[in-house]
Design an enzyme around this catalytic site. Structure first.
Site, PDB file in Angstrom:
ATOM      1  N   GLU A   1       0.757  -1.343   0.195  1.00  0.00           N
ATOM      2  CA  GLU A   1      -0.058  -0.243  -0.096  1.00  0.00           C
ATOM      3  C   GLU A   1       0.907   0.888  -0.175  1.00  0.00           C
ATOM      4  O   GLU A   1       0.734   1.898   0.379  1.00  0.00           O
ATOM      5  CB  GLU A   1      -0.742   0.055   1.219  1.00  0.00           C
ATOM      6  CG  GLU A   1      -1.766  -0.918   1.636  1.00  0.00           C
ATOM      7  CD  GLU A   1      -3.278  -1.307   2.131  1.00  0.00           C
ATOM      8  OE1 GLU A   1      -3.891  -1.278   1.935  1.00  0.00           O
ATOM      9  OE2 GLU A   1      -2.504  -1.213   3.520  1.00  0.00           O
TER      10      GLU A   1
HETATM   11  C1  TNX Z   1      -4.261  -4.360   5.170  1.00  0.00           C
HETATM   12  S1  TNX Z   1      -3.390  -6.567   4.160  1.00  0.00           S
HETATM   13  C2  TNX Z   1      -3.358  -3.705   5.160  1.00  0.00           C
HETATM   14  C3  TNX Z   1      -3.114  -3.152   6.603  1.00  0.00           C
HETATM   15  C4  TNX Z   1      -4.514  -2.948   6.883  1.00  0.00           C
HETATM   16  C5  TNX Z   1      -5.478  -4.455   6.428  1.00  0.00           C
HETATM   17  C6  TNX Z   1      -7.019  -4.305   7.782  1.00  0.00           C
HETATM   18  C7  TNX Z   1      -1.958  -5.644   4.165  1.00  0.00           C
HETATM   19  C8  TNX Z   1      -1.277  -5.753   4.117  1.00  0.00           C
HETATM   20  N1  TNX Z   1      -1.955  -3.594   4.593  1.00  0.00           N
HETATM   21  O1  TNX Z   1      -2.469  -2.153   6.616  1.00  0.00           O
HETATM   22  O2  TNX Z   1      -4.041  -3.246   8.430  1.00  0.00           O
HETATM   23  O3  TNX Z   1      -5.515  -3.758   5.094  1.00  0.00           O
HETATM   24  O4  TNX Z   1      -7.740  -5.082   6.764  1.00  0.00           O
END
Ligand code: TNX
Length: 540
Positions: free
Chosen positions: A357
């Protein structure tokens, strides 16, 4: 149901004094006849119930084991002491060397009567049941548990634990004598389908104390999971002491999501967790999430900020806004120190570099950052793991990709790298069970127990070769879980679905059998003090 009248001795009333003290009534443990007597999770690869007389643990039972062997000590002795407390029997340990390997069915007549026998056997060729498999044979005289590794014995013992009446989990009761400690006569040959059987705990969004993490490790061990991934840093908190940069934890650990909580692990705390996990054959995998999800680390290093916001304490749940500068030499000097210290105190072979992300960097900045960090991880003797976005970079063949967004890889689908499956719509503990359950998020959908259980990772994931899958991992992101009680509500019972999907072969998995076996866990969780969601599909 009719309530039986309470016996009151003559001369006693609610107000009148008793002339003779009433005999205390000991409640008889409730025995459910609608549930299978053999209710092991994860279901063993091969299990034959023979229907002969069961083994009964009694005051005359002894344990036969080579208690001088260190692996035996580590794998078996803690269980023996649990069993002593729950049954109230002495269960003396008789020493027996492991000189002669015996194969099933063993000539049990030559062994002592009324004994639980643990054997660590040596194979000349590789053990057909792998490095974590075991066998169990139970008859009226003997319970024989054999494995070629401490891990195998440990897993075998978790099976024996589940074959015993649920009251084995009771370490306090005054009513032990009511229980008949039977183990049905059967034969089991068991080994895992996948070697990576993991849960992740996000200790950054909310901090979890050492004792809370130990509670989770106990749950993982009961269901034969062997890996705990700790998400040690994110925008809301930096949770691990780095001795060469104490400012990271000192300034980065003072906040949590939506609250005033704080906290981090000293290196001594971390060592204690590593040891506690290792005693239960669980490997700790540390993660420092980067280049995004790094706001808390940047509070003490604002000169390395490349994010969209200036670093300051963050208590929200947005993602993607922070980034550590991919073009600054200072960034890599800092990360070398961080990765070196964490690697040095982590006996397991992995370091998770995050990589998810990222919104504040260009594609080229991102891939060159990941490649550089991957090199630092490798030079510290660890295999790098990255969330699936890291598949956009040039990965070493040893690096591992963790699939999370959906049911197919969005990057790296043509690479040869090993894949850990953490599919959001099936495996995220932090997704709500239903619209009505209180905790959790819902971006990947609702995951009730049937959805968590009723699929096949080798068949239902798309776009990459199933042979790349080394196992499954369920992440417990903690935006909505402020302590272990809340986290357990989201983790249990879904952890049992994860355990069965990652340990048991598809041919042995069946929803209707699983539902009943989950129901049989409820009384155990009650005794163990584990919080859980009473999923309506389960005949609790
Ligand atoms: C996505 S899964 C994220 C997390 C959040 C989560 C909440 C991932 C690699 N990154 O930063 O906590 O969704 O469901």
């Amino acid at each position: 149901m009719r309530l039986r009248p309470i016996a009151v001795a003559a001369g006693c009333g609610l107000l009148a004094a008793c002339s003779r003290a009433p005999k205390p009534r000991t409640p008889t443990p409730r025995v459910r006849t609608d549930l299978p007597r053999v209710a092991v999770i994860p279901v063993p690869m091969r299990l034959t119930e023979r229907g002969d007389a069961p083994f009964v643990v009694s005051a005359a039972t002894s344990i036969i084991a080579d208690s001088t062997n260190a692996e035996m000590q580590r794998s078996v002795m803690p269980f023996v002491s649990i069993l002593r407390t729950s049954t109230g029997f002495a269960l003396p340990v008789m020493n027996a060397g492991n000189a002669t390997p015996i194969t099933l069915p063993a000539n049990l007549d030559t062994l002592r009567r009324n004994a639980i026998v643990f054997r660590l056997i040596t194979f000349i060729a590789p053990d057909p049941l792998g490095s974590e498999g075991y066998t169990i044979r139970v008859d009226r005289d003997t319970v024989l548990i054999q494995a070629s590794s401490g891990a195998g014995l440990f897993h075998g013992m978790q099976t024996v634990r589940q074959l015993l009446p649920y009251r084995v989990e009771d370490q306090h009761s005054a009513y032990k004598s009511q229980v008949s400690w039977t183990i049905p006569s059967l034969t089991i040959e068991d080994m895992p389908q996948f070697r990576w059987r993991a849960s992740m705990l996000d200790v950054a969004r909310h901090f979890f104390t050492v004792d809370e993490v130990k509670q989770l490790i106990d749950i993982l061990a009961l269901y034969k999971l062997n890996t705990l991934h700790l998400h040690l840093a994110d925008d809301q908190g930096w949770r691990i002491e780095i001795k060469s940069h104490p400012e990271l934890a000192a300034m980065g650990s003072v906040s949590e999501v939506a609250g005033n909580g704080s906290g981090y692990y000293t290196q001594a705390d971390y060592a204690e967790l590593v040891r506690y996990a290792a005693d239960r054959y669980v490997t700790i995998v540390p993660e420092i999430d980067m280049p995004a999800h790094i706001n808390a680390g940047l509070i003490s290093h604002p000169e390395l900020n490349c994010g969209k916001r200036p670093p300051a304490v963050y208590r929200g749940i947005d993602v993607g806004f922070s980034a550590i500068c991919p073009d600054s030499a200072g960034t890599y000097a800092l990360l070398e120190d961080v990765i070196r210290e964490i690697s040095a105190m982590t006996p397991g072979g992995y370091f998770h570099m995050g990589g998810d992300e990222v919104q504040a960097l260009t594609a080229t900045q991102y891939t060159s950052f990941i490649e550089r960090v991957q090199g630092i991880v490798r030079s510290n003797g660890k295999r790098a793991i990255g969330w699936e976005e890291t598949g956009k970079a040039h990965l070493d063949s040893s690096s591992i990709i963790q699939l999370w967004i959906g049911d197919s890889l969005r990057a790296g689908n043509n690479l040869p790298n090993d894949v850990i499956v953490s599919s959001g719509p099936r495996l995220y503990y932090d997704m709500k069970y239903t619209p009505d359950t209180e905790l959790g998020l819902r971006w990947a959908g609702y995951i009730d127990l049937r959805k968590a259980y009723d699929w096949d990772p080798l068949r239902d994931l798309k776009g990459f070769a199933p042979s790349r899958i080394i196992g499954l991992e369920a992440p417990m992101w903690s935006e909505t879980a402020r302590n272990i009680t809340a986290a357990e509500y989201l983790i249990v019972p879904r952890v049992t679905a994860l355990a069965e999907l990652s340990w048991s072969p598809a041919s042995r998995r069946e929803w209707d059998s699983y539902r009943k076996r989950v129901a049989a866990q409820g009384p155990r969780w009650n005794l163990l003090g584990i919080n859980y969601h009473r999923d309506p599909a389960i005949p609790w």
